[in-house]
Design a protein around this motif. Structure first.
Motif, short mmCIF file in Angstrom:
data_model
loop_
_atom_site.label_atom_id
_atom_site.label_comp_id
_atom_site.label_asym_id
_atom_site.label_seq_id
_atom_site.Cartn_x
_atom_site.Cartn_y
_atom_site.Cartn_z
N GLU A 1 2.62 -0.86 -2.86
CA GLU A 1 2.22 0.60 -2.87
C GLU A 1 0.60 0.87 -3.06
OE1 GLU A 1 5.17 3.42 -4.30
OE2 GLU A 1 6.87 1.83 -4.18
N SER A 2 0.40 1.68 -2.06
CA SER A 2 -1.28 2.27 -2.12
C SER A 2 -1.57 3.75 -2.72
CB SER A 2 -1.85 1.99 -0.89
OG SER A 2 -1.87 1.41 -0.24
N THR A 3 -2.45 3.73 -3.60
CA THR A 3 -2.87 4.83 -5.01
C THR A 3 -3.64 5.54 -3.85
OG1 THR A 3 -5.03 3.92 -5.41
CG2 THR A 3 -3.01 3.44 -6.36
N LEU A 4 -4.02 5.97 -3.15
CA LEU A 4 -4.50 6.99 -2.02
C LEU A 4 -3.64 7.59 -0.69
CD1 LEU A 4 -7.55 4.98 -0.04
CD2 LEU A 4 -7.35 6.51 -2.02
N ASN A 5 -3.75 8.27 -0.71
CA ASN A 5 -2.82 9.55 0.90
C ASN A 5 -2.79 9.56 2.18
OD1 ASN A 5 -1.71 10.07 -2.07
ND2 ASN A 5 -3.78 11.43 -2.50
N ILE A 6 -2.61 9.72 2.71
CA ILE A 6 -2.21 10.05 4.27
C ILE A 6 -3.69 10.94 4.46
CG2 ILE A 6 -1.46 11.88 4.47
CD1 ILE A 6 -0.23 8.97 6.33
N ILE B 1 -1.69 -1.58 7.83
CA ILE B 1 -2.82 -1.25 7.95
C ILE B 1 -3.24 0.41 7.73
CG2 ILE B 1 -5.36 -0.97 9.89
CD1 ILE B 1 -3.77 -3.15 11.25
N ARG B 2 -4.18 0.26 6.63
CA ARG B 2 -3.90 1.82 5.84
C ARG B 2 -5.76 2.17 6.00
NH1 ARG B 2 0.41 -0.43 0.55
NH2 ARG B 2 2.06 -0.42 2.12
N PHE B 3 -5.38 3.97 5.73
CA PHE B 3 -6.92 4.33 5.57
C PHE B 3 -8.15 3.99 6.44
CE2 PHE B 3 -4.02 3.43 2.01
CZ PHE B 3 -3.99 4.81 1.87
N SER B 4 -8.05 3.54 7.39
CA SER B 4 -9.39 2.45 8.16
C SER B 4 -9.85 3.70 9.64
CB SER B 4 -8.44 1.19 8.81
OG SER B 4 -7.61 1.37 9.99
N GLY B 5 -10.10 3.50 10.23
CA GLY B 5 -11.03 4.37 11.70
C GLY B 5 -12.76 4.60 10.57
N VAL B 6 -13.17 4.02 10.87
CA VAL B 6 -14.75 4.16 10.37
C VAL B 6 -15.31 3.87 12.09
CG1 VAL B 6 -17.05 3.07 9.75
CG2 VAL B 6 -15.19 3.42 7.75
#
Length: 407
Positions: free
Chosen positions: A122-127, A184-189
Motif C-alpha cells: 500500500e502506497s502513502t500517496l493519494n489518488i 503503476i501509480r502516480f505517473s503521467g508527467v
C-alpha cells in the motif's frame, strides 16, 4: 534505506525488518536490502530483486537485445523530474521486460515521494497525487497505421535524435516480454506540451507479448494507450486517470478483455477510440468492461474519432450523469464506419440517469443522433446491480484500488 548507485559488486543485504502499521505490513520473508539507482540505457540483461528498491533517475531504457527481469514483489520508485527528462522506464524495440508479479506479490511502480517499503503493497500517496513521474513505455515491432511509408513512428514526448524511441514494423507476433500483476501509480508527467505519458504506453507491441492483471492508479494522462500493435491485454483496472481510461490509436488490432474503468472528477472519457492514421487498417475488440462514470458532468462514456473502427461488446456502464455524458461519435468518418459495421457496439447495459432515456445517450458531435435504432438494438437500460454483462471484478481484489474501496 541507504541509497547507492548500481555497480557490478554484490549488494550486501541488511538484516532486520522495518516496522510498520498492521494495515500495511512488511512481508517478514523479504529481507530489507538496498536502494539502487538506475539511469540511462541498460546494455546487458539484469534482474531486479524484491529485497531492494530500484529508483529510476531519468529515462531508463531496456535496449534492443536486452532483457530486464523484475521479481514478484519488487518496488520500483521514480525520481521527480519534469519535461523530457522525466523518470520513465522505456522498453525499446527488440528489448524485453519480464515483470511477472503475483496477486500476493505484485510488482509496484511508484514515486520516490511514496513511503512504501520493501515487502509492503500500500502506497502513502493519494489518488490526487498524479503526475509524480513519467510512466512505463513498451515499444515493439508490430504493425501500426501512420503516415510514414515504412510503418514506423517515434513515440510522442521523447526528444528527437535518440538511439531509442521508434516503434512499429511488420511482425504482428513480436514479443516484448511479459507483464503480470503490475501496479503503476502516480505517473503521467508531461514530456512536452500536450504529451503526457500514460500509465502504460504500448507502441506497436505484438501478440507474442503477455500483458494481464494490470492496475493504473492515479495518472495525469490516460490509463493505458495503444498505438497500433496486436498485443492482447486482459484484467485491467484504471482508477484516477486525468484523461481517458482506455485509449486506442493507429489501428490497434488486439483484444482487451475484462477491464474496470473508474472515473474521478478530473477524468476524461472512459474510452477514447481513434482510427488509423495511414493506409494500414486494423480492428480491435474490447469486451467485458465495467465503467463507473462517477456521476460527473460532461464526460463521454466513449468518444469515437477520426474514422474509428473496432468492436465493443458486453459493456456495463453506471453512475452516468444526465448532463453531457454520452456515447459520442465525433466525425463523419466514424459515422460511416458505424453505419458500415466497421465500428460496432455489441451488447451494452446502461443504468440510464433520471430524466434521460437510452436514446439520449448516443450523440453525434455532442448532439442527439438519428442513428438510434442501430445503437438501441444492442443496448438496454438496466437497474444498478442487475447487469448481466461487464467485468469480473473479483479478479481485481489484489489491487491498491481495492484497498481504497474504489469498487
Amino acid at each position: 534505506m541507504k541509497k547507492i548507485l548500481f555497480s557490478a559488486l554484490t549488494i550486501a543485504l541488511l538484516g532486520g525488518v522495518t516496522s510498520c502499521s498492521d494495515d500495511n505490513p512488511v512481508d517478514p520473508e523479504v529481507p530489507q536490502g538496498e536502494e539502487i539507482v538506475k539511469t540511462g540505457i541498460l546494455q546487458a540483461n539484469e534482474t531486479w530483486t524484491a529485497n531492494n528498491i530500484y529508483v529510476l533517475d531519468g529515462r531508463v531504457v531496456v535496449n534492443d537485445g536486452v532483457t530486464l527481469t523484475i521479481e514478484p514483489g519488487t518496488i520500483i520508485k521514480a525520481e521527480d523530474g519534469q519535461g523530457s527528462n522525466a523518470s520513465t522506464l522505456i522498453v525499446d524495440r527488440g528489448g524485453k521486460l519480464i515483470a511477472n508479479g503475483t496477486a500476493e506479490k505484485p510488482i509496484i511502480f511508484t514515486s520516490v515521494n511514496d513511503d512504501i517499503k520493501v515487502g509492503q503493497k500500500e502506497s502513502t500517496l493519494n489518488i490526487e497525487d498524479a503526475g509524480q513521474w513519467g510512466g512505463v513505455i513498451v515499444l515493439g515491432n508490430a504493425p501500426i497505421s501512420v503516415a510514414a511509408a515504412d510503418g514506423i513512428d517515434y513515440i510522442e514526448g521523447l526528444p528527437g535524435g535518440l538511439s531509442y524511441g521508434e516503434y512499429g514494423g511488420n511482425n504482428p507476433t513480436d514479443n516484448s516480454g511479459s507483464l503480470k500483476y503490475v501496479s503503476i501509480r502516480f505517473s503521467g508527467v508531461a514530456l512536452e506540451q500536450d504529451a503526457e505519458i500514460q500509465g502504460l504506453t504500448l507502441g506497436g507491441v505484438g501478440s507474442g507479448t503477455t500483458i494481464e492483471n494490470i492496475e493504473i492508479f492515479s495518472n495525469k494522462d490516460d490509463g493505458i494507450e495503444w498505438f497500433g500493435g496486436t498485443v492482447n491485454v486482459k484484467n485491467v483496472v484504471i482508477y484516477g486517470q486525468e484523461d481517458d481510461g482506455l485509449d486506442i490509436d493507429q489501428a490497434y488490432s488486439g483484444t482487451i478483455d475484462n477491464a474496470l474503468v473508474i472515473q474521478t472528477a478530473n477524468s476524461g472519457s472512459a474510452f477514447e477510440i481513434d482510427g488509423p492514421e495511414g493506409n494500414a487498417t486494423g480492428s480491435f475488440t474490447i469486451k467485458n468492461v465495467t465503467v463507473n462514470m462517477g456521476n460527473f458532468e460532461g464526460k463521454f462514456v466513449a468518444d469515437f474519432r477520426d474514422g474509428a473502427m473496432g468492436r465493443l461488446e458486453n459493456i456495463y456502464v453506471y453512475n452516468v450523469n444526465a448532463t453531457g455524458s454520452t456515447v459520442n461519435i465525433n466525425d463523419e468518418l466514424s459515422v460511416g464506419n458505424f453505419n458500415g459495421d466497421k465500428l460496432t457496439l455489441g451488447k451494452w447495459e446502461i443504468v440510464v440517469p433520471t430524466g434521460k432515456t437510452l436514446e439520449n445517450l448516443l450523440t453525434f458531435k455532442g448532439e442527439t443522433t438519428p442513428m438510434l435504432a442501430k445503437f438501441t438494438s444492442n443496448a438496454t437500460s438496466v437497474t444498478a446491480g442487475q447487469q448481466t454483462v461487464g467485468a469480473n471484478t473479483s479478479v481485481f481484489d489484489w489491487t491498491f484500488a481495492k484497498t481504497k474501496s474504489a469498487f
